[in-house]
Design an enzyme around this catalytic site. Structure first.
Site, PDB file in Angstrom:
ATOM      1  CG  HIS A 104      51.467  40.024  66.656  1.00 12.93           C
ATOM      2  ND1 HIS A 104      50.686  39.524  65.641  1.00 12.93           N
ATOM      3  CD2 HIS A 104      50.624  40.255  67.697  1.00 12.93           C
ATOM      4  CE1 HIS A 104      49.421  39.477  66.045  1.00 12.93           C
ATOM      5  NE2 HIS A 104      49.357  39.904  67.302  1.00 12.93           N
ATOM      6  CD  GLU A 105      51.821  39.578  71.368  1.00  9.42           C
ATOM      7  OE1 GLU A 105      51.070  40.432  71.874  1.00  9.42           O
ATOM      8  OE2 GLU A 105      51.389  38.587  70.763  1.00  9.42           O
ATOM      9  N   GLY A 163      51.133  34.603  72.506  1.00  9.06           N
ATOM     10  CA  GLY A 163      51.583  35.917  72.967  1.00  9.06           C
ATOM     11  C   GLY A 163      50.393  36.780  73.332  1.00  9.06           C
ATOM     12  CD  GLN A 182      46.427  40.932  72.424  1.00  2.53           C
ATOM     13  OE1 GLN A 182      47.550  40.564  72.762  1.00  2.53           O
ATOM     14  NE2 GLN A 182      45.699  40.266  71.539  1.00  2.53           N
ATOM     15  CG  HIS A 218      48.876  43.858  70.386  1.00  5.71           C
ATOM     16  ND1 HIS A 218      47.623  44.150  69.925  1.00  5.71           N
ATOM     17  CD2 HIS A 218      49.085  42.545  70.090  1.00  5.71           C
ATOM     18  CE1 HIS A 218      47.094  43.061  69.358  1.00  5.71           C
ATOM     19  NE2 HIS A 218      47.963  42.081  69.446  1.00  5.71           N
ATOM     20  CB  CYS A 272      45.614  38.917  66.596  1.00  2.24           C
ATOM     21  SG  CYS A 272      45.638  40.089  67.961  1.00  2.24           S
ATOM     22  CG  LEU A 273      44.987  35.228  71.720  1.00  3.68           C
ATOM     23  CD1 LEU A 273      45.478  35.154  73.161  1.00  3.68           C
ATOM     24  CD2 LEU A 273      44.277  33.939  71.337  1.00  3.68           C
TER      25      LEU A 273
HETATM   26 ZN   LIG Z   1      47.803  40.153  68.687  1.00  2.18          ZN
END
Ligand SMILES: [Zn+2]
Length: 171
Positions: free
Chosen positions: A136-137, A46, A51, A140, A94-95
């Site tokens: 989670h997204e 995701g 991000q 963000h 998380c990236l």
């Molecule tokens: Zn993340």
């Protein structure tokens, strides 16, 4: 398509609240293409636009397992309409916080409304990994990171570690 750089903790832009998308134009389509390329390249399941440094409310996701065909999903202006009382715990990553994983407890089910890339409205009920990933997204998009759901002690430790690494890299 072009891969974009992923912002890494403690980049302040990750704390920005993203703006709703008013019109799905070629710029947004290009952004989504780039987000998929960036997400698959990472690899991750995701990605939120912030991000890659774009504060717009759009999320890409693909929860297909390695041996399954790709299942790219796009959520424009996603919004949680309802969350269950029941909780579920998943180990999240998380990236933007590479190589750090920890258990996060969230509502087990959510109802989410969003637009697709054609601007068509949808409403879905999600559970399991899908529900966790959506939450989670969407976090963000509101400048919230999964480490915010951990204890202050754990969060401070992670932030400190990444701040040190960023400082070292800048030297
Ligand atoms: Zn993340």
């Amino acid at each position: 398509m072009a891969r974009r750089d992923i912002l890494i903790l403690p980049d302040k832009r990750l704390r920005q609240v993203s703006e709703p998308i008013k019109k799905i134009d070629t710029g947004i389509r290009k952004l989504v293409e780039d987000m998929f390329e960036t997400m698959y390249d990472a690899p991750g399941i995701g990605l939120a636009a912030i991000q890659v440094g774009t504060p717009k409310r759009v999320v890409t996701m693909d929860l297909a397992k390695k041996d399954e065909p790709k299942q790219p999903q796009v959520f424009v202006n996603p919004e949680i309409l309802w969350s269950s009382e029941e909780k579920a715990t998943y180990e999240e990553g998380c990236l933007s916080i590479p190589e750090f994983y920890d258990d996060v407890e969230r509502p087990a089910q959510v109802k989410v409304k969003y637009l697709d890339l054609e601007g068509e409205p949808h409403e879905i009920e999600a559970n399991g990994l899908f529900a966790t990933c959506l939450q989670h997204e969407i976090d963000h998009l509101n400048g919230v990171l999964f480490i915010d759901h951990l204890s202050k002690l754990k969060r401070d430790r992670v932030v400190k570690k990444f701040a040190k690494a960023a400082k070292r890299a800048a030297e």
